[in-house]
Design an enzyme around this catalytic site. Sequence first.
Site, mmCIF file in Angstrom:
data_model
loop_
_atom_site.group_PDB
_atom_site.id
_atom_site.type_symbol
_atom_site.label_atom_id
_atom_site.label_comp_id
_atom_site.label_asym_id
_atom_site.label_seq_id
_atom_site.Cartn_x
_atom_site.Cartn_y
_atom_site.Cartn_z
ATOM 1 N N GLY A 159 0.856 -1.136 -0.051
ATOM 2 C CA GLY A 159 0.064 -0.161 -0.099
ATOM 3 C C GLY A 159 0.911 1.281 0.074
ATOM 4 O O GLY A 159 0.279 2.488 0.005
ATOM 5 N N SER B 290 15.394 -17.970 -14.705
ATOM 6 C CA SER B 290 16.006 -18.916 -13.807
ATOM 7 C C SER B 290 15.073 -19.284 -12.849
ATOM 8 O O SER B 290 14.005 -18.712 -12.600
ATOM 9 C CB SER B 290 16.925 -18.093 -13.086
ATOM 10 N N TYR C 48 -4.046 -11.660 -17.435
ATOM 11 C CA TYR C 48 -3.434 -12.889 -18.066
ATOM 12 C C TYR C 48 -3.754 -14.087 -17.307
ATOM 13 O O TYR C 48 -3.220 -15.263 -17.560
ATOM 14 C CB TYR C 48 -1.869 -12.735 -18.581
ATOM 15 N N ARG D 272 6.234 -13.216 1.924
ATOM 16 C CA ARG D 272 6.949 -14.538 1.819
ATOM 17 C C ARG D 272 7.251 -15.240 3.063
ATOM 18 O O ARG D 272 7.400 -16.463 3.011
ATOM 19 C CB ARG D 272 8.326 -14.486 1.219
ATOM 20 N N ARG E 79 7.856 -4.040 2.522
ATOM 21 C CA ARG E 79 9.233 -4.469 2.921
ATOM 22 C C ARG E 79 10.054 -3.209 3.275
ATOM 23 O O ARG E 79 10.877 -3.103 3.993
ATOM 24 C CB ARG E 79 10.016 -5.143 1.958
ATOM 25 N N PRO F 139 -6.761 -4.969 -12.562
ATOM 26 C CA PRO F 139 -6.598 -3.527 -13.220
ATOM 27 C C PRO F 139 -6.155 -4.104 -14.702
ATOM 28 O O PRO F 139 -5.499 -4.841 -14.888
ATOM 29 C CB PRO F 139 -5.578 -2.900 -12.145
ATOM 30 N N LEU G 68 -0.811 1.211 -7.298
ATOM 31 C CA LEU G 68 -1.954 1.209 -7.196
ATOM 32 C C LEU G 68 -2.484 0.683 -5.615
ATOM 33 O O LEU G 68 -3.728 1.083 -5.257
ATOM 34 C CB LEU G 68 -2.412 0.005 -8.154
HETATM 35 P P1 NAP Z 1 4.221 -1.855 -7.542
HETATM 36 O O1 NAP Z 1 4.189 -0.004 -7.513
HETATM 37 O O2 NAP Z 1 5.355 -2.418 -7.902
HETATM 38 O O3 NAP Z 1 3.806 -2.187 -6.075
HETATM 39 C C1 NAP Z 1 3.850 -3.622 -5.671
HETATM 40 C C2 NAP Z 1 4.136 -3.522 -4.136
HETATM 41 O O4 NAP Z 1 4.362 -4.544 -3.529
HETATM 42 C C3 NAP Z 1 5.131 -2.193 -3.661
HETATM 43 O O5 NAP Z 1 4.501 -1.377 -2.663
HETATM 44 C C4 NAP Z 1 6.073 -3.388 -2.996
HETATM 45 O O6 NAP Z 1 6.653 -2.925 -1.701
HETATM 46 C C5 NAP Z 1 5.246 -4.654 -2.563
HETATM 47 N N1 NAP Z 1 5.705 -6.019 -2.475
HETATM 48 C C6 NAP Z 1 6.504 -6.634 -3.456
HETATM 49 N N2 NAP Z 1 7.277 -7.445 -2.893
HETATM 50 C C7 NAP Z 1 6.761 -7.854 -1.646
HETATM 51 C C8 NAP Z 1 7.132 -8.618 -0.461
HETATM 52 N N3 NAP Z 1 7.574 -9.506 -0.807
HETATM 53 N N4 NAP Z 1 6.280 -8.436 0.644
HETATM 54 C C9 NAP Z 1 5.497 -7.255 1.060
HETATM 55 N N5 NAP Z 1 5.281 -6.583 0.060
HETATM 56 C C10 NAP Z 1 5.770 -6.485 -0.974
HETATM 57 O O7 NAP Z 1 3.056 -2.320 -8.639
HETATM 58 P P2 NAP Z 1 1.481 -1.925 -9.132
HETATM 59 O O8 NAP Z 1 1.918 -1.470 -10.498
HETATM 60 O O9 NAP Z 1 1.079 -0.654 -7.982
HETATM 61 O O10 NAP Z 1 0.504 -3.078 -9.042
HETATM 62 C C11 NAP Z 1 -0.086 -3.263 -7.761
HETATM 63 C C12 NAP Z 1 -1.208 -4.604 -7.996
HETATM 64 O O11 NAP Z 1 -1.869 -4.269 -9.385
HETATM 65 C C13 NAP Z 1 -0.177 -5.831 -8.332
HETATM 66 O O12 NAP Z 1 -1.001 -6.926 -7.726
HETATM 67 C C14 NAP Z 1 -0.271 -5.973 -9.756
HETATM 68 O O13 NAP Z 1 0.169 -7.185 -10.233
HETATM 69 C C15 NAP Z 1 -1.543 -5.489 -10.278
HETATM 70 N N6 NAP Z 1 -1.551 -5.020 -11.610
HETATM 71 C C16 NAP Z 1 -1.153 -4.013 -11.800
HETATM 72 C C17 NAP Z 1 -1.162 -3.282 -13.065
HETATM 73 C C18 NAP Z 1 -0.645 -1.758 -13.410
HETATM 74 O O14 NAP Z 1 -0.949 -1.493 -14.681
HETATM 75 N N7 NAP Z 1 -0.013 -1.044 -12.753
HETATM 76 C C19 NAP Z 1 -1.827 -3.887 -14.165
HETATM 77 C C20 NAP Z 1 -2.295 -5.337 -13.660
HETATM 78 C C21 NAP Z 1 -2.316 -5.804 -12.528
HETATM 79 P P3 NAP Z 1 8.181 -3.080 -1.150
HETATM 80 O O15 NAP Z 1 9.072 -3.192 -2.201
HETATM 81 O O16 NAP Z 1 8.337 -2.116 -0.201
HETATM 82 O O17 NAP Z 1 8.018 -4.496 -0.465
#
Ligand code: NAP
Length: 298
Positions: A34, A125, A167, A87, A58, A208, A38
């Site tokens: 959060g 990998s 997907y 995790r 994290r 989304p 998004l």
């Molecule tokens: P983002 O900015 O990369 O956000 C990912 C978030 O997850 C970050 O706040 C990150 O924070 C956290 N995170 C990652 N690994 C983690 C872990 N091991 N433990 C706890 N937190 C973790 O991505 P976003 O674009 O906002 O996407 C948000 C969601 O929407 C995701 O589920 C994504 O698959 C989905 N989505 C997005 C889009 C798009 O166009 N943006 C499209 C389709 C689906 P830390 O690094 O601090 O851990």
Amino acid sequence: MENPLRGLPAPPPLGAAALPPGTYAGQVVLVTGGGTGLGKAIATEFARLGADVVIASRRPEQLKAACGELAAVPGAGRVTYAVCDIRDPEGVAELFDAAEAVLGLPDVLVNNAAANFPCPAEDLSPNAWRAVVDITLTGTWFVTREFGRRHLAADTPGSIVNIGASYAWTGGPGFAHSAAAKAGVKNLVETLAVEWGPYGIQINGLVPGLFPHTDMTEDVRGGLEHAAPGATDDRQPALRVGAPREVGWAATFLASPYARFVTGHTLVVDGANWQRRSVVAPPTVTVREQLGRGRFGA
Ligand code: NAP
């Protein structure tokens, strides 16, 4: 020549809300991931409706900064954060302990945290595969499991929203790891809606479409030069990308009292981009070529 088509209209401005003010007053909402993108947009809309919000991921710096922004949203309840790697199941239990100590057991869980990067399947990998599946699928399950067990033990209702990707249905060339993980996340929605419905726990998916934002990693942004945040996008039927608040509004509806009979459903908010087909098929370009990678093994 200028494109005469307008596409789907722009949404109401940031600050508008579809639900009555105070819809979430007295409710605790946990949003994983959060602090960015998004997830932050979703947390913002819950805060606007009066929720007490806890965000978790994290990196403490970005969580702290996001908490400041969330607390400034008009109508917001209390806001806090917890550092947690989803995790780690013990870390997830500690996250719930911390949330309960400060705000109470979350009534709503938004499983938004995920990891992703484009890669031809043959180049993935074992570690890259594990990293994405461990965060996106297994991490989502650990948080969901903790939420479900605590509500079952307390005999209280709850609502879960799993953020997915289209997907999960179609397959995701260039994203084999993430697509497989998101298919699992969507499947959990369908299983748990039935399994936990009798205990008052509702669970839905929210997918989304393309929502570019400034927190995106270079890897992901690299393929989106044509689509800046808030931009028009002539590659989509809507002729525009999504505004993050549109996902926030959908999440606040799905978890609200107005959607109590909606469960096991996945709502796609993408301007029908995932259903697009061409009358005349474009030439096939391999994922390797799209990503500018040379011949495998060369
Ligand atoms: P983002 O900015 O990369 O956000 C990912 C978030 O997850 C970050 O706040 C990150 O924070 C956290 N995170 C990652 N690994 C983690 C872990 N091991 N433990 C706890 N937190 C973790 O991505 P976003 O674009 O906002 O996407 C948000 C969601 O929407 C995701 O589920 C994504 O698959 C989905 N989505 C997005 C889009 C798009 O166009 N943006 C499209 C389709 C689906 P830390 O690094 O601090 O851990």
